[in-house]
Scaffold this motif. Structure first.
Motif, short mmCIF file in Angstrom:
data_model
loop_
_atom_site.label_atom_id
_atom_site.label_comp_id
_atom_site.label_asym_id
_atom_site.label_seq_id
_atom_site.Cartn_x
_atom_site.Cartn_y
_atom_site.Cartn_z
N GLY A 6 0.80 -1.21 0.00
CA GLY A 6 0.00 0.00 0.00
C GLY A 6 0.84 1.27 0.00
O GLY A 6 0.55 2.22 -0.73
N VAL A 7 1.90 1.29 0.81
CA VAL A 7 2.75 2.48 0.89
C VAL A 7 3.45 2.74 -0.44
O VAL A 7 3.49 3.88 -0.93
N ILE A 8 4.01 1.69 -1.03
CA ILE A 8 4.72 1.87 -2.31
C ILE A 8 3.76 2.32 -3.41
O ILE A 8 4.08 3.21 -4.21
N MET A 9 2.56 1.73 -3.45
CA MET A 9 1.59 2.14 -4.46
C MET A 9 1.10 3.57 -4.21
O MET A 9 0.76 4.29 -5.16
N ALA A 10 1.07 3.99 -2.93
CA ALA A 10 0.65 5.36 -2.62
C ALA A 10 1.65 6.38 -3.17
O ALA A 10 1.28 7.52 -3.44
N PHE A 11 2.89 5.97 -3.34
CA PHE A 11 3.91 6.86 -3.91
C PHE A 11 3.90 6.82 -5.44
O PHE A 11 4.78 7.40 -6.08
N GLY A 12 2.95 6.11 -6.02
CA GLY A 12 2.80 6.12 -7.47
C GLY A 12 3.48 4.98 -8.20
O GLY A 12 3.49 4.97 -9.43
N TYR A 13 4.03 4.01 -7.48
CA TYR A 13 4.68 2.89 -8.14
C TYR A 13 3.66 1.80 -8.47
O TYR A 13 2.61 1.70 -7.82
N THR A 54 6.72 -8.08 0.20
CA THR A 54 7.29 -9.42 0.37
C THR A 54 8.62 -9.36 1.10
O THR A 54 8.94 -10.23 1.92
N SER A 55 9.41 -8.33 0.82
CA SER A 55 10.71 -8.20 1.48
C SER A 55 10.57 -7.91 2.97
O SER A 55 11.49 -8.19 3.75
N LEU A 56 9.42 -7.35 3.39
CA LEU A 56 9.20 -7.05 4.81
C LEU A 56 8.57 -8.21 5.57
O LEU A 56 8.53 -8.18 6.81
N ALA A 57 8.09 -9.22 4.86
CA ALA A 57 7.32 -10.29 5.49
C ALA A 57 8.15 -11.27 6.33
O ALA A 57 7.69 -11.71 7.38
N PHE A 107 1.79 -1.99 -8.92
CA PHE A 107 1.48 -3.02 -7.93
C PHE A 107 2.64 -3.99 -7.73
O PHE A 107 2.94 -4.38 -6.60
N LEU A 108 3.30 -4.40 -8.81
CA LEU A 108 4.37 -5.39 -8.70
C LEU A 108 5.52 -4.88 -7.84
O LEU A 108 6.09 -5.63 -7.04
N ASP A 109 5.85 -3.59 -7.97
CA ASP A 109 6.89 -3.01 -7.13
C ASP A 109 6.45 -3.00 -5.66
O ASP A 109 7.25 -3.28 -4.75
#
Length: 342
Positions: free
Chosen positions: A214-221, A231-234, A223-225
């Protein structure tokens, strides 16, 4: 290895290890986990800060000699042909460069890569399919960007397979800690704490995944990014959890086994997420999911064998090895278990 330079390197390594050991003792005396000061000492003495350790022992050799922005290293990737970037695919798609003289090969119209000749002045003729990993694919906005990104990928792969000495020691240490955590896993207590621990593991995997995406997509990137970041935080560090519980002498308690069980399940779920992430790249076929399915089958068989066969094998081996140092801190059976773990 010899000479004064080698002597200084040995001295630096010994001082570094003594500093880490001293930090461990100080942290225990003041009542905090030794991991905190050990990591802090490593960061402070690293080549990036004080530069106490020689960079040759703490940085990958390939990173010192490869510059992915240089023409030489981009040309090396180009010379590999379709292994990294399919020049013909970029020409067919009209993505080589516009105008073509501004492309990677400049105003050279005819280039030869890996025994094949290409006319880079002709773009947009047709599209084709290929059978290799990158043949027929145009994953980047231009050919030169493909060379740069695949140079970085190749560099990461080389550093992963031939790391520097300290990284190699660190990887070995983490692997040993994970093996040790498995040896401390109590299957009887796991039956009791299994359901709550699985609930904790699912939350510990899902919440970082959703939040990171959600945070990455909120910055405009895309979905895959975001999915890659989540996944890296899980994953959960089983090794650090084991170390903390061991220092607190809570490893065999109810909540200690609950934490270890949750960490195991969390890491298994994270491995599944990584397989899903890799499967989302490129074209999806039946073969795309083969590694994930194979991994699930392997983990199921390995867990079953570890829970049923491994204790019997260990008990049989220990029954055949006489205990010659029963009062020692490191007994003969401990040594046998260490060899089994290796």
């Amino acid at each position: 290895m010899g000479g004064a330079s080698s002597y200084y390197a040995i001295v630096f390594m010994v001082i570094f290890l003594m500093a880490v050991w001293t930090a461990s003792k100080i942290s225990r005396s003041i009542g905090i986990s030794s991991i905190v000061l050990e990591i802090a000492v490593g960061l402070v003495l690293s080549p990036q800060l004080l530069g106490f350790l020689p960079s040759e022992y703490a940085e990958c050799y390939h990173r010192k000699v490869v510059d992915c922005s240089s023409f030489k290293d981009k040309a090396r990737i180009a010379d590999a042909g379709t292994e990294f970037c399919d020049l013909q695919a970029y020409l067919d798609a009209g993505l080589y460069a516009s105008p073509w003289e501004s492309g990677f090969f400049g105003d050279t119209a005819i280039v030869t890569l890996n025994g094949h000749a290409y006319n880079v002045s002709e773009q947009g003729s047709s599209s084709r399919l290929g059978s290799s990993r990158t043949e027929g694919k145009t994953d980047y906005d231009c050919y030169e960007n493909c060379l740069v990104q695949n140079c970085k990928l190749d560099l990461a792969m080389k550093c992963g397979t031939t790391p520097d000495i300290l990284t190699l020691i660190g990887h070995a240490g983490v692997a040993m800690m994970i093996f040790e955590s498995g040896m401390h896993f109590d299957f009887e207590q796991a039956k009791t704490v299994g359901l709550p621990a699985c609930g904790v593991a699912i939350l510990g995997t899902t919440l970082p995944l959703v939040a990171g995406t959600g945070v990455i997509m909120a910055f405009g990137y895309p979905f895959l990014d975001g999915f890659a970041a989540g996944t890296s935080l899980a994953p959960t560090s089983v090794g650090i959890a084991l170390r903390l519980l061991h220092e607190a002498r809570s490893l065999q308690t109810y909540f200690g086994q609950a934490i270890i069980t949750a960490a195991f399940v969390d890491d298994i779920l994270s491995l599944l997420l990584y397989n899903i992430l890799f499967s989302l790249q490129g074209e999806m076929t039946a073969m795309t999911f083969l590694p994930m399915v194979s991994g699930l089958i392997f983990m199921a068989v390995a867990v079953g064998a570890g829970a049923t066969l491994s204790p019997k094998i260990i008990s049989y081996i220990l029954s055949k090895v006489p205990e010659k140092k029963p009062q020692a801190k490191l007994t003969t059976h401990h040594e046998v278990l260490f060899l089994w773990m290796v």
